[in-house]
Scaffold this motif. Structure first.
Motif, PDB file in Angstrom:
ATOM      1  N   ASN A 317       7.567  -3.184  -1.376  1.00  8.91           N
ATOM      2  CA  ASN A 317       6.699  -2.543  -0.002  1.00  8.91           C
ATOM      3  C   ASN A 317       7.205  -1.009   0.092  1.00  8.91           C
ATOM      4  O   ASN A 317       7.978  -0.566  -0.313  1.00  8.91           O
ATOM      5  CB  ASN A 317       7.343  -3.361   1.100  1.00  8.91           C
ATOM      6  N   ARG A 344      -0.904  -3.720  -4.386  1.00  9.60           N
ATOM      7  CA  ARG A 344      -0.332  -4.121  -3.027  1.00  9.60           C
ATOM      8  C   ARG A 344      -1.528  -4.492  -2.122  1.00  9.60           C
ATOM      9  O   ARG A 344      -2.527  -3.835  -2.117  1.00  9.60           O
ATOM     10  CB  ARG A 344       0.804  -3.133  -2.833  1.00  9.60           C
ATOM     11  N   THR A 345      -1.254  -5.214  -1.238  1.00 12.87           N
ATOM     12  CA  THR A 345      -2.000  -5.543  -0.023  1.00 12.87           C
ATOM     13  C   THR A 345      -1.715  -4.278   1.051  1.00 12.87           C
ATOM     14  O   THR A 345      -0.704  -4.075   1.485  1.00 12.87           O
ATOM     15  CB  THR A 345      -1.607  -6.511   0.857  1.00 12.87           C
ATOM     16  N   ILE A 347      -2.304  -2.527   4.328  1.00 14.55           N
ATOM     17  CA  ILE A 347      -2.524  -2.778   5.634  1.00 14.55           C
ATOM     18  C   ILE A 347      -2.764  -1.333   6.500  1.00 14.55           C
ATOM     19  O   ILE A 347      -1.870  -0.646   6.626  1.00 14.55           O
ATOM     20  CB  ILE A 347      -1.649  -3.733   6.356  1.00 14.55           C
ATOM     21  N   LEU A 423       4.779  -9.252  10.291  1.00 17.51           N
ATOM     22  CA  LEU A 423       3.994  -9.101   9.055  1.00 17.51           C
ATOM     23  C   LEU A 423       4.719  -9.950   8.102  1.00 17.51           C
ATOM     24  O   LEU A 423       5.948  -9.623   7.886  1.00 17.51           O
ATOM     25  CB  LEU A 423       3.490  -7.881   8.465  1.00 17.51           C
ATOM     26  N   PRO A 425       4.583  -9.845   3.854  1.00 17.01           N
ATOM     27  CA  PRO A 425       4.180  -9.228   2.959  1.00 17.01           C
ATOM     28  C   PRO A 425       4.109 -10.598   1.815  1.00 17.01           C
ATOM     29  O   PRO A 425       4.779 -11.595   1.822  1.00 17.01           O
ATOM     30  CB  PRO A 425       5.105  -8.385   2.364  1.00 17.01           C
ATOM     31  N   MET A 430       3.649  -4.956  -0.287  1.00 17.86           N
ATOM     32  CA  MET A 430       2.705  -4.434   0.872  1.00 17.86           C
ATOM     33  C   MET A 430       2.843  -2.817   0.967  1.00 17.86           C
ATOM     34  O   MET A 430       3.784  -2.330   0.646  1.00 17.86           O
ATOM     35  CB  MET A 430       3.128  -4.965   2.282  1.00 17.86           C
ATOM     36  N   LEU A 432       1.922  -0.376   3.742  1.00 20.87           N
ATOM     37  CA  LEU A 432       1.853  -0.163   5.346  1.00 20.87           C
ATOM     38  C   LEU A 432       1.155   1.185   5.630  1.00 20.87           C
ATOM     39  O   LEU A 432       2.038   2.153   5.205  1.00 20.87           O
ATOM     40  CB  LEU A 432       2.626  -0.782   6.132  1.00 20.87           C
TER      41      LEU A 432
END
Length: 452
Positions: A317, A344-345, A347, A423, A425, A430, A432
C-alpha cells in the motif's frame, strides 16, 4: 533600511520578513492572528509581534518601506496611517521587483506546475552550488526559507502567481516582475472570484508575456493549446522556446526518463511532472547549466512539499497527498498515480475547498477529473460554502458535475474520517490519494500513515 509588514504572518509575507532580516534590514510587523509554522519561525528570529492586532501609532515617518499583505483590508488602521504620513507602500510583488531590478529575473507562471518547476530549478542550482535568489510557494528540502534576497546573486527565480497583488493593487502579481526569462506551464481557468470569464483569465497571461523585457526569453509548454496559441501570436521582440512532455516509461513502480545517455530513473512521476521537468531543463540551460549537469541533478529531486508527496508506504500500500484542487490538476494527478501503480486499487479523495471549486457554475469543469480512480470520493464542507458567502452547493450538483455514478460524497468530516480509517485494501494493494488545499475539516495526515 527599516521595513514594516502589515499582515506579517502569511506564508509568503513571513518568509519575506525572514529574508530581509537575514539581509540585515530592520524588520517589524503586525497581524491580527499568526498561526504555525509562521509563528515559531518569526519568534526564533525575534520578529514575532509582542501582541496581536493593528497599532497605527507604531507607523512612524522613519519607516522606509511598508509591505502590505493580502490578508490586510483596504481600511486597515496601519495602512491608513501610512497613507496619511505619505510613506512608501509596496505590495509583496512590488517589493520583490524593487529588490531584483539589477538581477536577471526568471519568472515561472502557469495555472499549475509553477511551484514544482520553480522547485526543480532551485534544486538543480543548489545541487551544483550555484547561488541564486528566489521566491517559491513551498518549503523545499535543503532550503531554510521560501524567499532568499542577497546583494550578490546574479539571478532571482520567482514563482509567478496570477492572483492579485494586494488589497489596494488589483493587478496580478506576475505582471509586476518584468521577467528577463519567463515560462508558462499551462492555462486552466482559476480564481473565478477575480477573473469571472475564461477569456479574462487568459488575458492575464497575454499581459504577462507582454511584460517580458525586449530581447528576453519565453519558454512555453506547447502541449497546452492555449499556451501555444498566445505564445506564438505574441508580437513583442522576444525569443520563444517551446517544450513538451519527454519520452518516459514506468517499470516496477519506477519512472525512467529518456535522456541522450539512455533511460534514467527519477524520483517524481506522472506525465504532468515530466512535462514540468522539460520546462525546468530549458530554464536551467538558459541560466548556464548544461543538459548533462541538469540530468545529474534532477535525478535526486523528490518533489515540492504537498505536491504528490508520499506520506506512507508499505509493501502493498501507498498514500500520497497533493495540493491539487483545480480540475486539470486533479485529472493529471489522479492519472499519474494510476499510471505509477496500475495494479493497485486507486482510491482518490478530493476536497472541494477553494472559492472556485465550491462555485456551482465552476463545478462542471470537474467532469471526468476523477475517471482514472477505481474509487472516487469527494468531500466538501457546507460551512466553507457559507464562510465564502457562496450559494449552497448540493449533493446532486456535485454528483452531476463529476458525471460518475459511483461517486462517494461526504460533507461531514467525522464520517469522512470513519470512511478512511475503515478502508480494507484488497489483495492487489491500495494507492490512496488525498487531494486538497485544506485538511478535510481537520484530518491529521500523520494518522493516515496507520492506514498503509
Amino acid at each position: 533600511m527599516r521595513t514594516h509588514f502589515i499582515a506579517i504572518g502569511g506564508a509568503a509575507m513571513h518568509n519575506l520578513a525572514l529574508a530581509l532580516h537575514e539581509k540585515g534590514y530592520n524588520v517589524t510587523g503586525s497581524d491580527d492572528a499568526i498561526f504555525e509554522p509562521s509563528k515559531s519561525r518569526l519568534q526564533a528570529k525575534g520578529l514575532l509581534p509582542a501582541e496581536m492586532g493593528w497599532f497605527p501609532e507604531k507607523i512612524t515617518k522613519d519607516i522606509d518601506a511598508i509591505i502590505l499583505g493580502m490578508h490586510a483590508k483596504a481600511d486597515n488602521p496601519e495602512l491608513l496611517k501610512a497613507q496619511e504620513l505619505g510613506l512608501t507602500i509596496y505590495s509583496y510583488p512590488e517589493f520583490l521587483y524593487e529588490q531584483s531590478k539589477n538581477k536577471t529575473r526568471v519568472v515561472i507562471g502557469g495555472s499549475h506546475g509553477k511551484t514544482t518547476i520553480t522547485s526543480m530549478i532551485l534544486h538543480v542550482m543548489h545541487y551544483h552550488n550555484v547561488e541564486v535568489d528566489y521566491m517559491v510557494g513551498a518549503q523545499l528540502e535543503g532550503f531554510d526559507t521560501m524567499v532568499r534576497l542577497t546583494e550578490d546573486a546574479d539571478f532571482i527565480v520567482l514563482e509567478g502567481d496570477e492572483y492579485l497583488s494586494s488589497p489596494t493593487d488589483r493587478r496580478p502579481k506576475f505582471h509586476l516582475y518584468q521577467p528577463n526569462i519567463a515560462l508558462i506551464s499551462g492555462i486552466a481557468w482559476d480564481h473565478i472570484n477575480v477573473f469571472p470569464t475564461y477569456e479574462n483569465y487568459v488575458e492575464q497571461f497575454e499581459i504577462f508575456i507582454s511584460k517580458i523585457t525586449n530581447g528576453g526569453i519565453l519558454v512555453y509548454n506547447e502541449n497546452d493549446p492555449e499556451v501555444k496559441r498566445i505564445a506564438e501570436t505574441a508580437a513583442n521582440p522576444i525569443r520563444k522556446i517551446p517544450y513538451h512532455t519527454p519520452e518516459y516509461s514506468v517499470e516496477n513502480g519506477t519512472t525512467l526518463l529518456e535522456t541522450p545517455e539512455g533511460p534514467m530513473p527519477i524520483e517524481v512521476f506522472g506525465a504532468h511532472n515530466l512535462n514540468n521537468l522539460a520546462g525546468a531543463k530549458w530554464i536551467c540551460q538558459n541560466m548556464g547549466i548544461d543538459e548533462a549537469d541538469f540530468y545529474e541533478a534532477i535525478a535526486t529531486f523528490k518533489g515540492a512539499s504537498k505536491r504528490l508527496e508520499k506520506i506512507a508506504e508499505s509493501s502493498k500500500n501507498v498514500a500520497y497527498k497533493d495540493f491539487a484542487h483545480s480540475p486539470s490538476k486533479v485529472a493529471a494527478t489522479t492519472k499519474a498515480v494510476k499510471e505509477q501503480y496500475p495494479d493497485r486499487t486507486l482510491i482518490a479523495c478530493l476536497e472541494l475547498h477553494t472559492y472556485s471549486s465550491l462555485n456551482a457554475e465552476f463545478l462542471r469543469q470537474y467532469e471526468g477529473a476523477l475517471d482514472n480512480a477505481d474509487v472516487a470520493v469527494v468531500f466538501y464542507s457546507p460551512d466553507a460554502v457559507k464562510i465564502k458567502q457562496l450559494e449552497e452547493v448540493t449533493y446532486e450538483q456535485i454528483a452531476k458535475a463529476f458525471n460518475r455514478e459511483d461517486l462517494i460524497i461526504y460533507t461531514n468530516p467525522v464520517e469522512f474520517k470513519d470512511y478512511l480509517f475503515n478502508l480494507k485494501p484488497d489483495s492487489n494493494g491500495m494507492a490512496l490519494l488525498l487531494m486538497s488545499s485544506g485538511n478535510y475539516g481537520g484530518l491529521n495526515f500523520d494518522e493516515v500513515k496507520k492506514l498503509v
